[in-house]
Design a protein around this motif. Structure first.
Motif, PDB file in Angstrom:
ATOM      1  N   VAL A  34      25.523  65.348  49.685  1.00 58.43           N
ATOM      2  CA  VAL A  34      25.137  65.387  48.270  1.00 58.43           C
ATOM      3  C   VAL A  34      25.755  64.207  47.535  1.00 58.43           C
ATOM      4  CG1 VAL A  34      25.498  66.639  46.106  1.00 58.43           C
ATOM      5  CG2 VAL A  34      24.704  67.851  48.112  1.00 58.43           C
ATOM      6  N   SER A  35      27.029  63.983  47.734  1.00 59.58           N
ATOM      7  CA  SER A  35      27.690  62.889  47.018  1.00 59.58           C
ATOM      8  C   SER A  35      27.166  61.520  47.457  1.00 59.58           C
ATOM      9  CB  SER A  35      29.200  62.974  47.198  1.00 59.58           C
ATOM     10  OG  SER A  35      29.549  62.842  48.555  1.00 59.58           O
ATOM     11  N   ASN A  36      26.779  61.370  48.711  1.00 60.08           N
ATOM     12  CA  ASN A  36      26.288  60.081  49.198  1.00 60.08           C
ATOM     13  C   ASN A  36      24.832  59.811  48.825  1.00 60.08           C
ATOM     14  OD1 ASN A  36      28.732  59.526  50.417  1.00 60.08           O
ATOM     15  ND2 ASN A  36      28.118  60.340  52.396  1.00 60.08           N
ATOM     16  N   GLU A  37      24.014  60.855  48.730  1.00 64.00           N
ATOM     17  CA  GLU A  37      22.585  60.658  48.505  1.00 64.00           C
ATOM     18  C   GLU A  37      22.141  61.010  47.088  1.00 64.00           C
ATOM     19  OE1 GLU A  37      20.517  62.857  51.512  1.00 64.00           O
ATOM     20  OE2 GLU A  37      21.324  61.635  53.129  1.00 64.00           O
ATOM     21  N   MET A  38      23.084  61.180  46.189  1.00 62.11           N
ATOM     22  CA  MET A  38      22.768  61.625  44.838  1.00 62.11           C
ATOM     23  C   MET A  38      21.852  60.664  44.104  1.00 62.11           C
ATOM     24  SD  MET A  38      25.467  62.911  41.967  1.00 62.11           S
ATOM     25  CE  MET A  38      26.188  64.177  42.984  1.00 62.11           C
ATOM     26  N   LYS A  39      22.032  59.370  44.309  1.00 61.77           N
ATOM     27  CA  LYS A  39      21.235  58.386  43.571  1.00 61.77           C
ATOM     28  C   LYS A  39      19.759  58.394  43.977  1.00 61.77           C
ATOM     29  CE  LYS A  39      22.455  54.604  46.686  1.00 61.77           C
ATOM     30  NZ  LYS A  39      23.209  55.360  47.652  1.00 61.77           N
ATOM     31  N   LYS A  49      16.461  78.458  40.655  1.00 63.89           N
ATOM     32  CA  LYS A  49      15.781  78.839  39.417  1.00 63.89           C
ATOM     33  C   LYS A  49      16.701  78.486  38.256  1.00 63.89           C
ATOM     34  CE  LYS A  49      13.042  82.461  41.447  1.00 63.89           C
ATOM     35  NZ  LYS A  49      12.567  83.807  41.421  1.00 63.89           N
ATOM     36  N   PRO A  50      16.136  78.013  37.156  1.00 63.93           N
ATOM     37  CA  PRO A  50      16.973  77.672  35.998  1.00 63.93           C
ATOM     38  C   PRO A  50      17.764  78.889  35.520  1.00 63.93           C
ATOM     39  CG  PRO A  50      14.741  76.806  35.721  1.00 63.93           C
ATOM     40  CD  PRO A  50      14.722  77.684  36.935  1.00 63.93           C
ATOM     41  N   GLY A  51      19.045  78.699  35.274  1.00 65.74           N
ATOM     42  CA  GLY A  51      19.909  79.768  34.810  1.00 65.74           C
ATOM     43  C   GLY A  51      20.535  80.598  35.919  1.00 65.74           C
ATOM     44  N   ALA A  52      20.108  80.419  37.148  1.00 62.38           N
ATOM     45  CA  ALA A  52      20.664  81.186  38.265  1.00 62.38           C
ATOM     46  C   ALA A  52      22.025  80.605  38.661  1.00 62.38           C
ATOM     47  CB  ALA A  52      19.718  81.162  39.453  1.00 62.38           C
ATOM     48  N   SER A  53      22.883  81.450  39.219  1.00 65.16           N
ATOM     49  CA  SER A  53      24.207  80.980  39.622  1.00 65.16           C
ATOM     50  C   SER A  53      24.266  80.586  41.096  1.00 65.16           C
ATOM     51  CB  SER A  53      25.252  82.067  39.347  1.00 65.16           C
ATOM     52  OG  SER A  53      24.980  83.209  40.139  1.00 65.16           O
ATOM     53  N   THR A 101      22.803  80.074  51.275  1.00 67.03           N
ATOM     54  CA  THR A 101      22.944  80.213  49.830  1.00 67.03           C
ATOM     55  C   THR A 101      24.322  79.721  49.417  1.00 67.03           C
ATOM     56  OG1 THR A 101      21.495  82.141  49.881  1.00 67.03           O
ATOM     57  CG2 THR A 101      22.852  81.856  47.926  1.00 67.03           C
ATOM     58  N   MET A 102      24.351  78.953  48.337  1.00 69.54           N
ATOM     59  CA  MET A 102      25.614  78.440  47.816  1.00 69.54           C
ATOM     60  C   MET A 102      25.703  78.743  46.329  1.00 69.54           C
ATOM     61  SD  MET A 102      26.094  74.672  49.571  1.00 69.54           S
ATOM     62  CE  MET A 102      27.655  74.372  48.772  1.00 69.54           C
ATOM     63  N   LYS A 103      26.920  78.902  45.853  1.00 72.36           N
ATOM     64  CA  LYS A 103      27.149  79.022  44.416  1.00 72.36           C
ATOM     65  C   LYS A 103      26.846  77.677  43.786  1.00 72.36           C
ATOM     66  CE  LYS A 103      29.148  83.151  44.173  1.00 72.36           C
ATOM     67  NZ  LYS A 103      28.493  84.240  43.542  1.00 72.36           N
ATOM     68  N   LEU A 104      26.299  77.706  42.600  1.00 72.77           N
ATOM     69  CA  LEU A 104      25.959  76.480  41.887  1.00 72.77           C
ATOM     70  C   LEU A 104      27.239  75.896  41.294  1.00 72.77           C
ATOM     71  CD1 LEU A 104      23.519  74.759  41.212  1.00 72.77           C
ATOM     72  CD2 LEU A 104      23.229  76.077  39.133  1.00 72.77           C
ATOM     73  N   ASP A 105      27.892  75.004  42.031  1.00 72.57           N
ATOM     74  CA  ASP A 105      29.150  74.412  41.589  1.00 72.57           C
ATOM     75  C   ASP A 105      28.877  73.091  40.868  1.00 72.57           C
ATOM     76  OD1 ASP A 105      28.464  72.757  43.666  1.00 72.57           O
ATOM     77  OD2 ASP A 105      30.263  73.114  44.846  1.00 72.57           O
ATOM     78  N   ASP A 106      29.946  72.418  40.479  1.00 70.41           N
ATOM     79  CA  ASP A 106      29.814  71.175  39.706  1.00 70.41           C
ATOM     80  C   ASP A 106      29.081  70.092  40.490  1.00 70.41           C
ATOM     81  OD1 ASP A 106      31.126  72.296  37.562  1.00 70.41           O
ATOM     82  OD2 ASP A 106      33.108  71.587  38.198  1.00 70.41           O
ATOM     83  N   MET A 107      29.322  70.016  41.799  1.00 68.72           N
ATOM     84  CA  MET A 107      28.681  68.996  42.627  1.00 68.72           C
ATOM     85  C   MET A 107      27.164  69.205  42.653  1.00 68.72           C
ATOM     86  SD  MET A 107      28.957  66.316  44.576  1.00 68.72           S
ATOM     87  CE  MET A 107      30.621  66.193  45.135  1.00 68.72           C
ATOM     88  N   LEU A 108      26.739  70.437  42.844  1.00 72.91           N
ATOM     89  CA  LEU A 108      25.298  70.702  42.880  1.00 72.91           C
ATOM     90  C   LEU A 108      24.665  70.524  41.504  1.00 72.91           C
ATOM     91  CD1 LEU A 108      25.204  73.748  45.302  1.00 72.91           C
ATOM     92  CD2 LEU A 108      24.340  71.461  45.741  1.00 72.91           C
ATOM     93  N   LYS A 109      25.382  70.907  40.443  1.00 72.48           N
ATOM     94  CA  LYS A 109      24.866  70.676  39.089  1.00 72.48           C
ATOM     95  C   LYS A 109      24.684  69.189  38.835  1.00 72.48           C
ATOM     96  CE  LYS A 109      26.812  74.839  37.008  1.00 72.48           C
ATOM     97  NZ  LYS A 109      27.835  75.386  36.109  1.00 72.48           N
TER      98      LYS A 109
END
Length: 140
Positions: free
Chosen positions: A75-80, A104-108, A120-128
């Motif tokens: 994620v961090s390498n391919e974000m751009k 889905k928007p608003g989902a955690s 399934t992963m929690k929506l953390d700062d990296m994924l946001k």
């Protein structure tokens, strides 16, 4: 029940050894002690197999953690290069070269597909940050 099949496939020699020992004990020993030894061998085999199940669970947890860690690095390498797509049902999909995130928007939680494994992963700062970057890439 799968751990029994795995145990039989990977540790068949222990079961074979136990059967040979049981045969020898039954043939040689003629007293009640024979049945005590037989029960002890069977109990030992049972507990050894039960601990094998715990080993399989630990291996599975380790593999899952490693895959999630690798996905975060990607994620961090391919974000751009992330691409954002709004789906007809209101959900969204973010894709990179080797990662796909559905949510889905608003989902955690989001569904992440990485190396042909979906989890399934929690929506953390990296994924946001990935989702926001993908939206930005779409706008430009």
């Amino acid at each position: 029940m799968d751990f029994i099949t795995s145990f039989l496939q990977e540790r068949w020699y222990i079961i074979l050894l136990a059967i040979v020992i049981l045969f020898v004990v039954v043939r040689i020993v003629k007293t009640v002690i024979k049945w005590v030894i037989v029960l002890a061998i069977l109990a030992g085999l049972y507990f050894y197999g039960a601990s094998y199940k715990d080993q399989l669970l630990n291996i599975g947890a380790t593999v899952t953690t490693e895959v999630k860690n690798q996905a975060i690095k990607v994620v961090s390498n391919e974000m751009k290069d992330a691409q954002y797509k709004q789906n007809a049902d209101g959900s969204y999909t973010v894709t990179t070269k080797s990662l796909k995130v559905d949510g889905k928007p608003g989902a955690s939680e989001v569904t992440v597909t990485f190396m042909n494994q979906t989890f399934t992963m929690k929506l953390d700062d990296m994924l946001k940050a990935l989702i926001e970057q993908a939206k930005t890439n779409k706008a430009t």
